[in-house]
Write an enzyme that holds these catalytic residues in place. Structure first.
Site, PDB file in Angstrom:
ATOM      1  N   ALA A 266       0.828  -1.210   0.000  1.00  8.85           N
ATOM      2  CA  ALA A 266       0.000   0.000   0.000  1.00  8.85           C
ATOM      3  C   ALA A 266       0.865   1.264   0.000  1.00  8.85           C
ATOM      4  O   ALA A 266       0.515   2.272   0.605  1.00  8.85           O
ATOM      5  CB  ALA A 266      -0.927  -0.002   1.214  1.00  8.85           C
TER       6      ALA A 266
ATOM      7  N   ARG B 292      -3.240   8.335 -10.814  1.00 10.00           N
ATOM      8  CA  ARG B 292      -4.389   8.354 -11.735  1.00 10.00           C
ATOM      9  C   ARG B 292      -5.707   8.642 -11.023  1.00 10.00           C
ATOM     10  O   ARG B 292      -6.716   8.921 -11.664  1.00 10.00           O
ATOM     11  CB  ARG B 292      -4.461   7.033 -12.499  1.00 10.00           C
ATOM     12  CG  ARG B 292      -3.450   6.937 -13.636  1.00 10.00           C
ATOM     13  CD  ARG B 292      -3.509   5.575 -14.316  1.00 10.00           C
ATOM     14  NE  ARG B 292      -2.830   4.551 -13.528  1.00 10.00           N
ATOM     15  CZ  ARG B 292      -2.776   3.264 -13.872  1.00 10.00           C
ATOM     16  NH1 ARG B 292      -3.384   2.850 -14.972  1.00 10.00           N
ATOM     17  NH2 ARG B 292      -2.131   2.397 -13.109  1.00 10.00           N
TER      18      ARG B 292
ATOM     19  N   ARG C 109     -31.162  13.589  14.489  1.00  6.17           N
ATOM     20  CA  ARG C 109     -29.744  13.844  14.703  1.00  6.17           C
ATOM     21  C   ARG C 109     -29.209  13.001  15.864  1.00  6.17           C
ATOM     22  O   ARG C 109     -29.971  12.345  16.572  1.00  6.17           O
ATOM     23  CB  ARG C 109     -29.527  15.342  14.926  1.00  6.17           C
ATOM     24  CG  ARG C 109     -29.823  16.170  13.685  1.00  6.17           C
ATOM     25  CD  ARG C 109     -30.000  17.650  13.994  1.00  6.17           C
ATOM     26  NE  ARG C 109     -28.856  18.216  14.698  1.00  6.17           N
ATOM     27  CZ  ARG C 109     -28.865  19.422  15.264  1.00  6.17           C
ATOM     28  NH1 ARG C 109     -29.969  20.161  15.229  1.00  6.17           N
ATOM     29  NH2 ARG C 109     -27.784  19.868  15.877  1.00  6.17           N
TER      30      ARG C 109
ATOM     31  N   TYR D  15     -39.356  21.205  16.157  1.00  6.59           N
ATOM     32  CA  TYR D  15     -37.963  20.942  16.513  1.00  6.59           C
ATOM     33  C   TYR D  15     -37.897  20.543  17.981  1.00  6.59           C
ATOM     34  O   TYR D  15     -38.335  21.298  18.865  1.00  6.59           O
ATOM     35  CB  TYR D  15     -37.073  22.165  16.282  1.00  6.59           C
ATOM     36  CG  TYR D  15     -35.682  21.977  16.849  1.00  6.59           C
ATOM     37  CD1 TYR D  15     -34.818  21.033  16.296  1.00  6.59           C
ATOM     38  CD2 TYR D  15     -35.258  22.694  17.960  1.00  6.59           C
ATOM     39  CE1 TYR D  15     -33.558  20.817  16.819  1.00  6.59           C
ATOM     40  CE2 TYR D  15     -33.988  22.488  18.499  1.00  6.59           C
ATOM     41  CZ  TYR D  15     -33.144  21.555  17.927  1.00  6.59           C
ATOM     42  OH  TYR D  15     -31.900  21.343  18.453  1.00  6.59           O
TER      43      TYR D  15
ATOM     44  N   LYS E 257     -32.917  16.201  18.104  1.00 10.83           N
ATOM     45  CA  LYS E 257     -31.499  16.084  18.440  1.00 10.83           C
ATOM     46  C   LYS E 257     -31.364  15.841  19.932  1.00 10.83           C
ATOM     47  O   LYS E 257     -31.947  16.572  20.732  1.00 10.83           O
ATOM     48  CB  LYS E 257     -30.765  17.365  18.029  1.00 10.83           C
ATOM     49  CG  LYS E 257     -29.244  17.289  18.186  1.00 10.83           C
ATOM     50  CD  LYS E 257     -28.726  17.772  19.529  1.00 10.83           C
ATOM     51  CE  LYS E 257     -28.958  19.236  19.739  1.00 10.83           C
ATOM     52  NZ  LYS E 257     -28.340  19.681  21.054  1.00 10.83           N
TER      53      LYS E 257
ATOM     54  N   ARG F 168     -49.849  33.698  26.621  1.00 19.15           N
ATOM     55  CA  ARG F 168     -50.034  34.478  25.395  1.00 19.15           C
ATOM     56  C   ARG F 168     -50.861  35.710  25.737  1.00 19.15           C
ATOM     57  O   ARG F 168     -51.630  35.724  26.697  1.00 19.15           O
ATOM     58  CB  ARG F 168     -50.745  33.642  24.328  1.00 19.15           C
ATOM     59  CG  ARG F 168     -52.146  33.224  24.713  1.00 19.15           C
ATOM     60  CD  ARG F 168     -52.726  32.205  23.753  1.00 19.15           C
ATOM     61  NE  ARG F 168     -54.110  31.878  24.101  1.00 19.15           N
ATOM     62  CZ  ARG F 168     -54.726  30.762  23.746  1.00 19.15           C
ATOM     63  NH1 ARG F 168     -54.081  29.856  23.030  1.00 19.15           N
ATOM     64  NH2 ARG F 168     -55.983  30.542  24.077  1.00 19.15           N
TER      65      ARG F 168
END
Length: 485
Positions: free
Chosen positions: A13, A19, A344, A377, A362, A451
């Protein structure tokens, strides 16, 4: 342990591979989840050699670091100048000798750019070498078109190899031979060491050719034999990106064939790509346009795809994953993911849970039966069992410096368009109203409303947008209402 366990395997190796036209050393280009040299090392390990030595040269620090990562037991020997294959093998034997290792037995030499070579074929080579009592045994292959290859010329009576003749030097009769040299050999260790000292460099390249050892040993009265590879494609070497692509296709087909023969349904092998490290259980189903990478596992009854890419992800029994990208996630039994979801690292979906359309997660732990159906999310969060997260919810986990955690209990119902500003905890059985920005903990069983009160300003459109389509529509609606009254 095999009775024919080699004393050593030497992997060549050291070349640059110009090439490939790449800043990456040729042997580090990857197909199906492993580098080219990684595939060869894995095949060599199936022989259980006493020593495994890789000859490095070009970009040796980079190649050596890669080898230490994938197989810490590999030795490396440096060929500082690429002076031919014989010289490379000599460097490998000297590395062992300098370490006090005296080889006795078989030395197998393989090329580091032959990723399709299998351990089974190398075992056949080693077994043939031992059974026939050869000084050297060539791995050969019968190819449809032998143009350009070195031909294996055999003794008709004994089957011994009498010569390897390069195409340019071959007679018409020799050019008709379809058995070719692969560049892979099994040698008697002591005879190889002695013969390498006799290899000359009086050739056009001024290099030490390993193939010259065959002539040296034959002239000394030793037998040279050959073992034919079952599939000629195994010996294909990689010299450019086209050949890299062709090898990837062949290896991918091999992997999918093995999966299907073990009970996996692959709807469209032409558009399905897998790594060598991917595992399946029977009755898994893979839809078109799917890439399964790394240590991904697909269990019985699970369905993956279409148009899905999973990396290092476990899909447990009966789960469904559609049009999804996932990395280092766990998808629980009977869970439903997608379409167009993004999982994730650190995401763990419980049994029968859901991460629906346009949901990103995630570092999130989702309990059994909990659903995050769409447009949300969920980051750095723990959600209990059988809760429902309303559409367009965002777990606000980042304050610009640090990440913070959100905890939502079991059997909660959170409204659409909620913002959970971490760190915050929603107790078991609690509800949150649509449009709320939750900044404080919500006790179990409570309803949180965060709210402003709605205020309607009558006549605003007529005053601020006179003559507009909205104003005209409002005026018509008022006339209609007045008329009804």
């Amino acid at each position: 342990m095999s009775a024919n366990r080699p004393a050593a395997v030497v992997v060549l190796a050291a070349g640059e591979g110009t090439r490939m036209k790449s800043a990456t050393p040729k042997v580090l280009h990857a197909i199906c989840g492993r580098s080219l040299v990684g595939h060869v090392v894995a095949a060599a390990r199936e022989l259980d050699p006493e020593h495994l030595v890789v000859i490095v040269g070009h970009a040796r620090e980079q190649v050596s670091a890669h080898l230490a990562e994938i197989d810490p037991g590999v030795r490396t020997a440096v060929q500082y100048e690429q002076n031919g294959t014989g010289h490379a093998v000599r460097m490998g034997l000297e590395e062992l000798s300098n370490s006090g290792i005296a080889l006795d037995g078989t030395v197998v030499v393989v090329c580091g750019d032959t990723p399709l070579l299998t351990g089974e074929t190398l075992k056949r080579l080693s077994d043939t070498h031992a059974a026939d009592g050869n000084a050297v045994t060539v791995l050969s292959a019968e190819v449809p078109d032998s143009t350009g290859y070195g031909r294996i010329v055999r003794d008709e009576a004994t089957g011994a190899v009498t010569a390897i003749v390069e195409h340019k030097d071959a007679t018409d009769a020799q050019r008709a031979i379809r058995e070719i040299n692969s560049g892979v050999f099994a040698f008697d260790a002591q005879l190889l060491t002695d013969a390498l000292g006799k290899v000359r460099t009086d050739n056009s390249q001024g290099e030490e050719y390993l193939t010259d050892v065959l002539g040296i040993l034959r002239e000394a009265g030793h037998r040279v034999g050959a073992a034919v590879a079952a599939d000629h494609r195994e010996i294909l070497g990689i010299n450019n990106r086209v050949q890299l692509s062709e090898a990837r296709r062949l290896l991918n087909d091999r992997l999918l064939h093995a999966a299907m023969m073990s009970g996996v349904t692959v709807v469209d092998p032409a558009t399905t790509w897998v790594d060598v490290t991917v595992t399946f259980e029977p009755d898994a189903l893979v839809q078109p346009g799917t890439q399964l990478l790394g240590a991904t596992h697909v269990a019985t009854g699970a369905e993956v795809g279409p148009n899905t890419r999973l990396t290092d992800t476990a899909v447990l029994a009966g789960a469904r994953v559609d049009n999804t990208v996932a990395d280092s996630a766990v998808i629980g039994e009977g869970a439903n993911v997608g379409p167009f979801a993004y999982l994730r690292p650190g995401t763990r979906l419980g049994a029968k849970s859901k991460a629906g359309a346009y949901v990103e997660m995630k570092n999130a732990e989702i309990g059994e039966g909990t659903k995050v159906p769409h447009l949300s999310y969920v980051g750095d969060a723990t959600i209990g069992e059988y809760s429902n997260i309303g559409a367009a919810s965002v777990f606000v986990n980042y304050d610009g410096v640090n990440k913070h955690h959100t905890t939502i209990g079991s059997h909660c119902r959170t409204g659409s368009d909620n913002m959970f500003v971490a760190p915050v905890t929603i107790g078991d059985g609690a509800y949150t109203a649509a449009g709320s920005v939750i900044t404080k903990d919500v006790p179990p069983g409570s309803l949180a409303v965060a709210r402003g009160q709605q205020r309607n300003i009558e006549g605003w459109v007529a005053r601020k947008r006179p003559g507009s389509a909205a104003a005209q529509a409002a005026s018509a609606a008022r006339r209609e209402t007045d008329g009804d009254q």
